[in-house]
Write an enzyme that holds these catalytic residues in place. Structure first.
Site, PDB file in Angstrom:
ATOM      1  N   ASP A 179       0.852  -1.189   0.000  1.00 26.22           N
ATOM      2  CA  ASP A 179       0.000   0.000   0.000  1.00 26.22           C
ATOM      3  C   ASP A 179       0.880   1.228   0.000  1.00 26.22           C
ATOM      4  O   ASP A 179       1.907   1.262   0.677  1.00 26.22           O
ATOM      5  CB  ASP A 179      -0.877   0.010   1.254  1.00 26.22           C
ATOM      6  N   GLU A 207      -0.264  18.115   7.551  1.00 26.95           N
ATOM      7  CA  GLU A 207      -0.025  18.958   6.380  1.00 26.95           C
ATOM      8  C   GLU A 207       0.101  20.415   6.801  1.00 26.95           C
ATOM      9  O   GLU A 207       1.006  21.125   6.385  1.00 26.95           O
ATOM     10  CB  GLU A 207      -1.163  18.816   5.351  1.00 26.95           C
ATOM     11  N   PHE A 213     -11.679  23.257   8.090  1.00 25.85           N
ATOM     12  CA  PHE A 213     -11.867  22.645   6.785  1.00 25.85           C
ATOM     13  C   PHE A 213     -13.211  21.944   6.743  1.00 25.85           C
ATOM     14  O   PHE A 213     -13.652  21.341   7.709  1.00 25.85           O
ATOM     15  CB  PHE A 213     -10.761  21.612   6.547  1.00 25.85           C
ATOM     16  N   THR A 215     -16.799  23.253   1.530  1.00 26.89           N
ATOM     17  CA  THR A 215     -16.052  24.412   1.015  1.00 26.89           C
ATOM     18  C   THR A 215     -14.689  24.019   0.473  1.00 26.89           C
ATOM     19  O   THR A 215     -14.120  24.707  -0.348  1.00 26.89           O
ATOM     20  CB  THR A 215     -15.834  25.449   2.124  1.00 26.89           C
ATOM     21  N   ARG A 216     -14.143  22.921   0.917  1.00 29.70           N
ATOM     22  CA  ARG A 216     -12.834  22.410   0.541  1.00 29.70           C
ATOM     23  C   ARG A 216     -11.725  23.437   0.770  1.00 29.70           C
ATOM     24  O   ARG A 216     -10.796  23.571  -0.027  1.00 29.70           O
ATOM     25  CB  ARG A 216     -12.828  21.922  -0.919  1.00 29.70           C
ATOM     26  N   MET A 217     -11.884  24.226   1.835  1.00 23.14           N
ATOM     27  CA  MET A 217     -10.789  25.116   2.223  1.00 23.14           C
ATOM     28  C   MET A 217     -10.893  25.423   3.706  1.00 23.14           C
ATOM     29  O   MET A 217     -11.891  25.131   4.361  1.00 23.14           O
ATOM     30  CB  MET A 217     -10.816  26.406   1.405  1.00 23.14           C
ATOM     31  N   LYS A 269      -6.784  28.857   2.451  1.00 21.72           N
ATOM     32  CA  LYS A 269      -6.004  27.939   1.617  1.00 21.72           C
ATOM     33  C   LYS A 269      -6.878  26.722   1.353  1.00 21.72           C
ATOM     34  O   LYS A 269      -7.714  26.348   2.189  1.00 21.72           O
ATOM     35  CB  LYS A 269      -4.690  27.542   2.291  1.00 21.72           C
ATOM     36  N   ASP A 295      -6.179  -4.141   5.805  1.00 19.15           N
ATOM     37  CA  ASP A 295      -6.813  -4.011   7.107  1.00 19.15           C
ATOM     38  C   ASP A 295      -8.327  -3.933   7.030  1.00 19.15           C
ATOM     39  O   ASP A 295      -9.011  -4.343   7.944  1.00 19.15           O
ATOM     40  CB  ASP A 295      -6.234  -2.822   7.888  1.00 19.15           C
ATOM     41  N   ASP A 318     -10.807  -5.505   2.108  1.00 19.60           N
ATOM     42  CA  ASP A 318      -9.566  -6.149   1.709  1.00 19.60           C
ATOM     43  C   ASP A 318      -9.638  -7.670   1.856  1.00 19.60           C
ATOM     44  O   ASP A 318      -8.782  -8.387   1.354  1.00 19.60           O
ATOM     45  CB  ASP A 318      -8.399  -5.666   2.583  1.00 19.60           C
TER      46      ASP A 318
END
Lengths: 709, 598
Positions: free
Chosen positions: A334, A375, A404, A408-410, A422, A545, A549
């Site tokens: 993975d 991040e 976040f 809105t993805r920001m 951002k 996991d 899978d």
């Protein structure tokens, strides 16, 4: 901003091992090889194993035992009749018994090490009083041993979880150190892939409801105890084949020695002088010739192999799985957590024309101050390193942090009248345009270029002003490249599995140096890929996991399930990694190979040893019949008695001398097959021919020195 | 050793090497069912054979069916050979009027077993026992049949490696027919003509009686020799028309016919290595086996040549010139033909025992102790140095399986050979074959060393089985051991010096031949069946390489080590101690012949 799932803690721990060795330092569970307690247990067991009924399963050692018994009977007769050579006969008989005992000891050592582990596991298996939730919401106190599948129990902070199960409600931190040896608590929550809990582990916080998934006596802990104890041990296919080989060789040598008696009778009649060799000498020759070294150590090697896997905190459901690991041709790894660090990191800041780098850096930093994701933190760190901007503290109440959201993805902050944001390129562009700002035409290209290189672009804006892009990148783990190259040298293809798009996947695959990748992989794709590889004759190993899978784990030849994973995944795989560290698949392969190499090396050594033994025994045995054969006594052994004894003693001692090698396994280096073969043939083949000459010579010297022969 | 002698040995090997590719490639095409340049000429014969025996060319067999076909073919051949020998008095082409009196039931059993198993052990003297009809109709035919069967089995085993997840390994009848029609028959015709050109006789005349210069009467045997001689060598059968075999001037008149004989013996076994490589799709695999063959051959031939040329040191002490010089060969010339000399006798002895031929051009019994050890050890390896036609290849593949299994583990994978995993079944079958061979050699010879029979009784008229030997001391042990080694290995060469034409020896040697052939090849066919059913694993850097010098060395080591470990005790009481005794000046007497042939 986009967050990725945070992998469990241990991932980062063992990844920085010495990249030149595939076998990292033994983990906490390892014991010293000759632990006094274990040695004591093994010594007692070696005598118990003299029972011919148990020994019959090992044809080589059974023949030695019959030979020892036969010699003993003749020696006793000689003692009563007062025949010559009693001193010699007694010593031979004793050493033959020692040979059997030494072999028994090797096996007992391996078993005792397993038992010791089982005992420490069993100690944790105290009976727990479970709070069983009956219909109507009533809670009843029930002994854990009375829980059945589908019972629902409640566990609060401080409770021991009474049995294996699945969290159906709530979230809690759990101490699983009993199973994993890892003290850091893990999170267990309902739904998703982290819902499985194991009996005997302890809830540290919060309250969860658990549906029991196994009946008493069948829990994970029970199975684990049975496995390490060797109770369920079955001979593996390769072990059986090797057993056939050495049993066959034993039969051949039996023929060669038994027929030697009539040959001698004939020769004595022809020569008109000399004596036919006695029983003790014939039995000695037989025992020296049959492959007692490998015969005595074979089962110990197998048990120790399982044990080594266990020391890496991997639980193999069968020895067959460990053997198969050595044969693997393709490793499915993975991407996240195995090849790359779990999180992306900011590596670069790209302002658009007319914006200073410092301005962009400052905005990126401010918008990330409240962002606790790795991040976000990596942006703060980058800015600090590149632009020397220290992280500032913004007092609560003066700023409004925008978290976040998937909609809105920001994310960002409203601070001193500025709206710092951002997020995904499209979302930020939309944000800027809505406020009357402008997006230059080349901006989309900038963003695409980063995506193509395998990175994630993160656009940054200050209100209506678009500032630039932060480049987030997947970071390939340190040393991963070397490991992949090692795998290739061993003839193993590494395949990266990722949910990323093919562009990103290709870039990371190239950076890590894997042989192939599967992008935008769904569980079904994985399964198909495995089937395709297997159809081409390859053996496939993978980790997994999630419940989805499970089919692929079951299909793979080696399926390493993560302990943090679901019960379905653990059931489907044939190994469980208690540390949930997917990189360990590589170590498991190395252990499998080491197991097979140890077997081959000791078999070769055992057979090669015979050459020297002939040179010791044959001239001694025909000393009176054909003194001319004394020319074969190239070791210059003192007397026929000392020569035969020296060979028998060497043969017995070599078993004990090789016990550590059998238990630890021979040193494995990740080389290509031709180099490995050349190296091992030299050490164990040529070495096996040469080594006994000085060994037997030395024992002969000592025997004479101490007037034993 | 002389430089001319050494040169001749290498020229011989060069010829075999040169023939391997063209003949081997041709055979691969034949057994793959492809068209060859001989098809226009011989296809009708192939088709006719299928029609006659009612076989469909395109129907394949499982290994069990293949084995059943082989066994029925052999049993039929055995019964026919037995019956025709016993009935020779009633059959034509019998100018000397031989009948059942010359062929006792036990001798007929021994001879039938011998020719069916490609052994060609001869307890009889050809020219004074068997009619021309027997020699031609059954013995020569069995020379073809047993050789073709050997090739067929080797091909079936190769198919085990080439096929994937298949149940069948080919069709025995088709393989035997193709081996005979396209390979053995054309080559035998050419060889017979070449033999005739060298002066080998080919007639059906009664024996010639003449009076010698001394006035004594001498009978000179005649017969269809060239035709039998060709297939005898080509099919690694080795059964001579005459008792003296290839030492007889009518069988092997010139040094050139001698070279031809040796080339014919190694021709097909050498070429089959290339056939193998081509069929498995990697000619390097075939060349590796050729290299292993050559290495073991060269070791043997030079040991034998060295000790024969060195001769007996005790003679040097008596003032006899032992060195080779322009005028004389030096060394040990006892039992050797002057027209062949030491190099070509040692070479022939090595070649005939490497391959399971058994033809001889010199008396192995008269070799020095270690010179004679070489032929014996060659056979003890199970005839895997070039080996019998087909038998050599399937024998060495058995050793490949063993070598790969032991050493293959040392690369850290389940052992595999040519992409096939070597597992329980294959190991079991390979061990079974090796155990059967060791059992037959060791147990029968051990019993013969000590078995006591009534003198003048049925089983062994001389009395004890050990009474049949010609030399006392360790050499006597070698004589008995050699006989059972030769029979079990299906070689058929005689050390000589042991009178084996008694019911005890005829029966036990016959059994040894049957065990050596069938208990060796049936396990291998079983392995072929199991291999064919397996998947092929792709080759990677982690794959055990089976073509380089390392593997060749490993294979040679395995063959020598397995042989040496099994037979070292027996050999130490035979040739090895004899050698040391000779060095120390101790000699043994020969038992007078009159005592032997009572």
């Amino acid at each position: 901003m986009a967050t990725t799932t945070t992998p469990s803690e241990p991932v980062l721990k063992t990844s920085q091992e010495d990249p030149t060795s595939l076998l990292p330092k033994k983990l906490a569970r390892a014991r010293p090889l000759f632990d006094p307690e274990i040695v004591r247990r093994a010594t007692a067991a070696s005598f118990a194993k003299l029972n011919p009924l148990t020994l019959m399963k090992n044809p080589v050692m059974f023949v030695v035992e019959v030979g020892a018994a036969l010699t003993t009977v003749f020696v006793i007769r000689d003692i009563f009749t007062g025949a010559e050579g009693v001193k010699f006969g007694v010593q031979i008989a004793l050493w033959l018994w020692f040979t059997v005992l030494f072999a028994n000891f090797a096996e007992a050592m391996a078993e005792a090490r397993g038992k010791a582990q089982a005992d420490s596991l069993r100690k944790t298996k105290t009976d727990v009083i479970a709070k069983c939730l009956r219909s109507g919401g009533k809670i009843e106190q029930v002994p854990g041993s009375e829980l059945r599948i589908d019972d629902v129990v409640v566990c609060d902070a401080g409770d021991l979880i009474p049995g294996d199960g699945e969290v159906i409600d709530g979230i809690a931190t759990v101490d699983e150190s009993v199973i994993t040896g890892e003290s850091a608590p893990v999170i267990r929550e309902s739904g998703g892939d982290r819902s499985a809990v194991t009996g005997g582990t302890k809830v540290l916080s919060d309250r969860i409801r658990i549906r029991v998934t196994s009946n008493p006596g069948e829990t994970f802990l029970d199975r684990m105890i049975a496995l390490v104890e060797g109770a369920e041990r079955q001979k593996t296919p390769n072990e059986i084949a090797l057993n056939i080989l050495i049993a066959g060789l034993t039969l051949i040598f039996l023929l060669a020695v038994v027929t030697l008696q009539p040959y001698s009778v004939f020769s004595v009649a022809q020569a008109g002088s000399g004596a036919v060799p006695g029983v003790a000498v014939l039995v000695s020759l037989l025992v020296c010739l049959i492959p007692t070294t490998i015969g005595g150590l074979l089962s110990a090697i197998g048990i120790a192999g399982m044990d080594r896997v266990m020391q890496h905190n991997v639980l193999a459901m069968s020895g067959k799985a460990v053997e198969a690991a050595g044969d693997v041709n393709s490793l499915l790894l993975d991407k996240t957590g195995t090849i790359t660090l779990g999180n992306r990191q900011a590596v670069e800041i790209l302002p658009i024309n007319g914006v200073a780098g410092e301005e962009l850096a400052d905005a990126a930093q401010l918008s990330s101050l409240a962002d606790e994701t790795p991040e976000g933190r990596s942006i703060v760190v980058l800015v600090k390193e590149k632009y020397g901007l220290r992280g500032r503290h913004i007092p609560e109440g003066e700023a409004n942090f925008i978290p976040f959201s998937a909609y809105t993805r920001m994310s960002g902050v409203d601070f001193e009248g500025r709206q710092l944001r951002k997020g995904a390129t499209e979302a930020i562009c939309k944000f800027v345009i809505e406020r009357g700002g402008e997006v230059p035409g080349y901006f989309q290209d900038m963003s695409d270029r980063i995506a193509r290189s395998g990175g994630t672009p993160l656009a940054v804006a200050d209100g209506r002003r678009l500032l630039g892009i932060v480049h987030l990148k997947d970071i390939v783990k340190g040393g991963m490249n070397e490991r992949i190259a090692q795998l290739r040298r061993m003839g193993i293809r590494s395949v990266m599995i990722t949910g990323d798009n093919p562009l990103t996947a290709a870039a990371i695959a190239a950076e890590a140096g894997v042989d192939d990748f599967l992008a935008q992989a769904t569980p079904k794709d994985k399964l198909e890929y495995i089937k395709k590889e297997q159809a081409a004759g390859r053996l496939v190993a993978m980790t997994g996991d999630g419940t989805n899978d499970a089919p692929a784990l079951a299909q793979a030849d080696v399926g390493l399930a993560m302990n943090t994973g679901t019960m379905a995944a653990k059931e489907a795989g044939n190994m469980v990694d208690l540390d949930s560290n997917p990189t360990k698949l590589i170590e498991v392969v190395a252990i499998g190979k080491q197991l097979l190499i140890t077997r081959g090396a000791l078999t070769t050594f055992s057979i090669a040893n015979d050459v020297a033994k002939y040179f010791a025994i044959i001239p001694a045995m025909f000393m009176t019949l054909y003194p001319a054969l004394g020319k074969l006594n190239i070791m210059g052994l003192h007397t026929p008695q000392s020569a035969v004894l020296a060979a028998v003693i060497f043969n017995a001692l070599i078993i004990i001398a090789l016990v550590p090698l059998a238990l630890r396994g021979v040193k494995y280096r990740p080389l290509d097959a031709a180099s490995l073969l050349r190296r091992n043939l030299l050490i164990y083949g040529v070495g096996g021919i040469v080594a006994p000459f000085p060994g037997i010579w030395l024992i002969d010297q000592l025997l004479v020195l101490f007037h034993l022969a | 050793m002389t430089s001319v002698g050494i040169l001749q040995i290498f020229i011989f090997l060069a010829i075999i090497l040169a023939c391997a590719k063209p003949l081997g490639g041709f055979m691969a095409n034949v057994f793959n069912g492809e068209r060859t340049f001989l098809h226009p000429l011989l296809r009708w014969l192939e088709v006719l054979t299928y029609k006659a025996i009612g076989v469909r060319e395109d129907v394949e067999q499982r290994w069990t069916q293949y084995t059943a076909a082989l066994l029925s073919f052999s049993v039929f051949g055995f019964l026919l050979t037995y019956a025709i020998q016993r009935l020779q008095g009633y059959l034509p082409f019998n100018p000397q009027g031989f009948g059942a009196a010359q062929v006792s039931p036990d001798l007929a059993f021994n001879t039938a077993a011998s020719f069916v198993t490609n052994t060609n052990w001869q307890s009889y003297t050809g020219e004074s026992t068997l009619s021309y009809f027997v020699q031609m109709s059954v013995l020569t035919v069995q020379n073809f049949a047993s050789a073709a069967a050997g090739i067929a089995i080797a091909i079936a085993l190769i198919r085990g490696f080439t096929r994937q997840e298949k149940r069948t390994v080919g069709n025995f009848w088709v393989d035997v027919t193709r081996a005979t029609v396209y390979v053995l028959l054309p080559l035998a015709v050419i060889a017979a003509l070449l033999y005739c050109s060298q002066g080998v006789i080919q007639n059906l005349k009664p024996y010639t009686t003449l009076t010698t210069v001394e006035g004594a009467k001498q009978v000179i045997a005649q017969g269809p020799v060239a035709s039998q001689e060709a297939i005898k060598q080509l099919g690694t059968n080795g059964g001579g028309f005459f008792n003296a075999n290839a030492a007889h001037p009518f069988e092997n008149p010139t040094p050139l016919s001698n070279l031809l004989a040796m080339v014919l013996i190694f021709l097909i076994p050498g070429a089959l290595t290339y056939t193998f490589g081509k069929m498995v799709g990697d000619t390097r695999q075939g060349w590796a086996i050729f290299a292993a063959f050559s290495a073991m051959f060269l070791i043997g031939v030079f040991v034998a040549y060295h000790y024969e040329q060195a001769g007996n040191p005790n003679l040097t002490g008596l003032g006899i010139q032992n060195q080779a010089s322009a005028g004389q060969p030096g060394g040990n010339m006892e039992g050797k033909e002057l027209r062949f000399g030491i190099a070509n006798s040692a070479l022939f002895a090595t070649v005939t025992t490497d391959a399971s031929c058994g033809a001889i051009n010199s008396w192995h019994d008269s070799f020095t102790a270690l010179g004679g050890l070489v032929p014996m050890f060659n056979m003890m390896t199970g005839e895997v140095i070039f080996g019998g036609v087909g038998a050599g290849l399937y024998g060495i593949l058995l050793y490949c399986i063993i070598a790969v299994f032991i050493a293959g583990l040392m690369v850290g994978r389940t052992p595999e050979y040519l992409g096939k995993k070597i597992e329980q079944k294959e190991v079991k079958m390979a061990m079974l074959a090796i155990i059967a061979t060791a059992f037959s050699i060791l147990v029968f010879s051990a019993i013969s060393m000590v078995a006591d029979f009534h003198a003048k009784g049925y089983w062994n008229p001389p009395g004890a089985a050990a009474a049949n030997i010609n030399n006392s001391g360790p050499h006597g042990l070698s004589e008995i051991l050699y006989a059972y080694v030769s029979a079990t290995a299906n070689n058929g060469s005689a050390f000589a010096g042991l009178n084996t034409n008694t019911p005890w020896y005829n029966l036990t040697l016959g059994l040894a031949m049957i065990i050596g052939r069938f208990l060796f090849l049936i396990p291998l066919l079983a392995a072929a069946g199991s291999l064919a059913a397996k998947k092929k694993i792709p080759v990677t850097a982690g794959t055990f390489p089976t073509h380089g010098p390392l593997f060749v060395g490993l294979l040679v080591g395995t063959v020598i080590l397995v042989g040496a470990l099994t037979f070292f005790p027996a050999l130490s009481l035979g040739p090895i101690v004899e050698h040391f005794l000779m060095q120390s000046g101790k000699l043994f007497s020969m038992i007078p012949v009159t005592q032997l042939w009572s």
